[in-house]
Design a protein around this motif. Structure first.
Motif, PDB file in Angstrom:
ATOM      1  N   SER A 157       0.835  -1.100   0.010  1.00  0.00           N
ATOM      2  CA  SER A 157      -0.177  -0.034   0.103  1.00  0.00           C
ATOM      3  C   SER A 157       0.974   1.282   0.083  1.00  0.00           C
ATOM      4  O   SER A 157       2.107   1.055   0.304  1.00  0.00           O
ATOM      5  CB  SER A 157      -0.851  -0.003   1.332  1.00  0.00           C
ATOM      6  N   GLY A 158       0.203   2.416  -0.440  1.00  0.00           N
ATOM      7  CA  GLY A 158       1.113   3.716  -0.309  1.00  0.00           C
ATOM      8  C   GLY A 158       1.652   4.006   0.873  1.00  0.00           C
ATOM      9  O   GLY A 158       3.021   4.434   1.180  1.00  0.00           O
ATOM     10  N   GLY A 159       0.873   3.883   2.382  1.00  0.00           N
ATOM     11  CA  GLY A 159       1.609   3.881   3.472  1.00  0.00           C
ATOM     12  C   GLY A 159       2.861   3.053   3.868  1.00  0.00           C
ATOM     13  O   GLY A 159       3.817   3.396   4.282  1.00  0.00           O
ATOM     14  N   MET A 160       2.654   1.746   3.419  1.00  0.00           N
ATOM     15  CA  MET A 160       3.869   0.784   3.467  1.00  0.00           C
ATOM     16  C   MET A 160       4.828   1.021   2.560  1.00  0.00           C
ATOM     17  O   MET A 160       5.847   1.171   3.194  1.00  0.00           O
ATOM     18  CB  MET A 160       3.185  -0.567   3.172  1.00  0.00           C
ATOM     19  N   LYS A 161       4.928   1.434   1.488  1.00  0.00           N
ATOM     20  CA  LYS A 161       5.820   2.063   0.588  1.00  0.00           C
ATOM     21  C   LYS A 161       6.532   3.192   1.188  1.00  0.00           C
ATOM     22  O   LYS A 161       7.700   3.171   1.182  1.00  0.00           O
ATOM     23  CB  LYS A 161       5.160   2.577  -0.840  1.00  0.00           C
ATOM     24  N   GLN A 162       5.827   4.152   1.877  1.00  0.00           N
ATOM     25  CA  GLN A 162       6.572   5.345   2.696  1.00  0.00           C
ATOM     26  C   GLN A 162       7.317   4.902   3.814  1.00  0.00           C
ATOM     27  O   GLN A 162       8.472   5.488   3.995  1.00  0.00           O
ATOM     28  CB  GLN A 162       5.345   6.340   2.848  1.00  0.00           C
ATOM     29  N   ARG A 163       6.845   3.616   4.462  1.00  0.00           N
ATOM     30  CA  ARG A 163       7.590   3.185   5.498  1.00  0.00           C
ATOM     31  C   ARG A 163       8.905   2.636   5.097  1.00  0.00           C
ATOM     32  O   ARG A 163       9.849   2.886   5.613  1.00  0.00           O
ATOM     33  CB  ARG A 163       6.950   1.951   6.247  1.00  0.00           C
ATOM     34  N   VAL A 164       8.646   1.724   3.968  1.00  0.00           N
ATOM     35  CA  VAL A 164      10.172   1.253   3.264  1.00  0.00           C
ATOM     36  C   VAL A 164      10.956   2.188   3.052  1.00  0.00           C
ATOM     37  O   VAL A 164      12.178   2.189   2.993  1.00  0.00           O
ATOM     38  CB  VAL A 164       9.556   0.477   2.136  1.00  0.00           C
ATOM     39  N   MET A 165      10.431   3.613   2.301  1.00  0.00           N
ATOM     40  CA  MET A 165      11.483   4.657   2.148  1.00  0.00           C
ATOM     41  C   MET A 165      12.092   5.203   3.468  1.00  0.00           C
ATOM     42  O   MET A 165      13.100   5.476   3.347  1.00  0.00           O
ATOM     43  CB  MET A 165      10.393   5.780   1.562  1.00  0.00           C
ATOM     44  N   VAL A 188      -5.314  11.195   5.185  1.00  0.00           N
ATOM     45  CA  VAL A 188      -5.101  11.797   6.609  1.00  0.00           C
ATOM     46  C   VAL A 188      -4.570  10.822   7.476  1.00  0.00           C
ATOM     47  O   VAL A 188      -3.731  11.122   8.501  1.00  0.00           O
ATOM     48  CB  VAL A 188      -6.310  12.697   6.931  1.00  0.00           C
ATOM     49  N   THR A 189      -5.481   9.582   7.801  1.00  0.00           N
ATOM     50  CA  THR A 189      -4.896   8.831   8.821  1.00  0.00           C
ATOM     51  C   THR A 189      -3.550   8.327   8.557  1.00  0.00           C
ATOM     52  O   THR A 189      -2.791   8.112   9.719  1.00  0.00           O
ATOM     53  CB  THR A 189      -6.103   7.574   8.544  1.00  0.00           C
ATOM     54  N   ILE A 190      -3.178   7.755   7.449  1.00  0.00           N
ATOM     55  CA  ILE A 190      -1.759   7.274   7.171  1.00  0.00           C
ATOM     56  C   ILE A 190      -0.687   8.445   7.244  1.00  0.00           C
ATOM     57  O   ILE A 190       0.326   8.081   7.933  1.00  0.00           O
ATOM     58  CB  ILE A 190      -1.750   6.786   5.735  1.00  0.00           C
ATOM     59  N   GLU A 191      -1.030   9.747   7.007  1.00  0.00           N
ATOM     60  CA  GLU A 191      -0.115  10.803   7.054  1.00  0.00           C
ATOM     61  C   GLU A 191       0.108  10.862   8.562  1.00  0.00           C
ATOM     62  O   GLU A 191       1.240  11.258   8.931  1.00  0.00           O
ATOM     63  CB  GLU A 191      -0.742  12.082   6.734  1.00  0.00           C
ATOM     64  N   ALA A 192      -0.780  10.833   9.530  1.00  0.00           N
ATOM     65  CA  ALA A 192      -0.659  10.939  10.986  1.00  0.00           C
ATOM     66  C   ALA A 192       0.232   9.835  11.358  1.00  0.00           C
ATOM     67  O   ALA A 192       1.150  10.025  12.169  1.00  0.00           O
ATOM     68  CB  ALA A 192      -1.918  10.891  11.690  1.00  0.00           C
ATOM     69  N   GLN A 193      -0.007   8.583  10.981  1.00  0.00           N
ATOM     70  CA  GLN A 193       0.966   7.554  11.367  1.00  0.00           C
ATOM     71  C   GLN A 193       2.346   7.650  10.742  1.00  0.00           C
ATOM     72  O   GLN A 193       3.365   7.350  11.623  1.00  0.00           O
ATOM     73  CB  GLN A 193       0.440   6.233  10.652  1.00  0.00           C
ATOM     74  N   ILE A 194       2.699   8.056   9.726  1.00  0.00           N
ATOM     75  CA  ILE A 194       3.945   8.356   9.018  1.00  0.00           C
ATOM     76  C   ILE A 194       4.554   9.632   9.943  1.00  0.00           C
ATOM     77  O   ILE A 194       5.851   9.384  10.366  1.00  0.00           O
ATOM     78  CB  ILE A 194       3.961   8.577   7.747  1.00  0.00           C
TER      79      ILE A 194
END
Length: 342
Positions: A157-165, A188-194
């Protein structure tokens, strides 16, 4: 606190068919160990170019340094060779790009992309590299690391990709991480997590973070100090409280006024900053914001203002701070930091 990076009078331009674009003009700032510094401003203000200058990611040519220095641990990055820069990029200074969809290699498995930094440093065996990669995946909150290690970017997912980055940026245990709008493509939800993840990692690893964004809500939540950029220059700098509660530059005030607050009615229109940014092919001789500023005086159009000191941490480039300037109370000093967070 110890300074880890010092940028002094940095000017960076691009040669194009239409002429020379002066993207960054005389920028100076420093980064202390273990702090988060935000660089904020609208599109085209020079914030991303400035960030990419720090590890020489801008293509050279057409880009070139006109003047200035970037001192990291006593060495000037602007004078380093490609071989020397390979020891800095991703190792001493990590970079999180704004779009993980296009920043990851679609033909390589996640684990191999994380291990590339280890291969470059030649410190571990293959087995040790995999163990370290799995450890970093766990650190950035990716569960079932063994399975993710063997997946391709399109399977995440997009959030998972950003965690990989973020994991890739952390591999070399860098002293500084540059995050260029790391939540732009996320909901917004994933943004807060990142953002929470970045802040937790910064506290745990004592890493300095340079956060590039146009979102003042992100600035309010994350940063210790803020640099406000406009027209290739830093027009105001200070702590987060200075910027939100004691704004001294009309551009910063305009940014704050363009955000909805708790008192904004449902049908109430937000107040935009009228006009367009300056043409950086031919920058104005005076203040870059003069053409859009309702308080502009004749001197604003003709002469670049000096940087006036409000407090030790708070400085601004505005003629309104001159002792002979008329007294002006900027709107939106009332904007509360807690309101911007919502």
């Amino acid at each position: 606190m110890e300074k880890i990076l010092e940028v002094n009078d940095l000017s960076y331009s691009f040669c194009t068919y239409g002429g020379v674009v002066r993207a960054v003009r005389g920028v100076s700032f420093d980064i202390n160990e273990g702090e988060i510094v935000g660089i904020v401003g609208e599109s085209g203000c020079g914030k991303s170019v400035t960030a990419q200058c720090l590890i020489r990611l801008n293509p050279e040519p057409p880009g070139f340094f006109e003047s200035g220095s970037i001192s990291y641990k006593g060495s000037d990055i602007t004078k380093m060779t490609d071989k020397e820069m390979r020891k800095i990029r991703g190792v001493e200074i990590g970079f999180i790009f704004q779009d993980p969809m296009t920043s990851l290699n679609p033909t390589m498995k996640i684990g191999k992309q994380i291990e590339e930094i280890f291969v470059q440093r030649n410190l571990y065996s293959k087995k040790e590299m995999k163990s370290k990669a799995l450890e970093i995946l766990k650190m950035v909150g990716i569960s079932d690391g063994e399975r993710r290690y063997n997946q391709y970017p399109h399977e995440l997912s997009g959030g998972m990709k950003q965690r990989v980055m973020i994991a890739i940026a952390l591999v070399g245990n860098p002293g500084i991480i540059i995050a260029d709008e790391p939540t732009t493509s996320l909901d917004v939800t994933i943004e807060a997590q990142i953002l929470d993840l970045l802040k937790d990692l910064q506290k745990k690893l004592k890493t300095s973070i340079i956060l590039i964004t146009h979102d003042l809500g992100v600035i309010a939540k994350m940063c210790d100090r803020v640099l406000v950029m406009y027209g290739g220059k830093i027009v105001e700098r200070g702590t987060v409280d200075d910027i939100f509660y004691n704004t001294r530059h009309p551009y910063t005030s305009g940014l704050l006024c363009s955000i909805a607050s708790l008192e904004t009615e449902k049908d109430e229109e937000l107040e935009p900053i009228e006009g367009t940014p300056p043409d950086l092919f031919s920058p104005p001789p005076g203040c870059p914001f003069a053409a859009r500023c309702e308080y502009a005086m004749e001197v604003c159009y003709e002469t670049m203002p000096s940087e006036y000191t409000v407090t030790d941490e708070h400085k601004t480039m505005c003629w309104l701070q001159h002792e002979h300037a008329p007294e002006v109370v900027l709107p939106c000093k009332k904007q509360q930091k807690s309101e911007v967070l919502l």
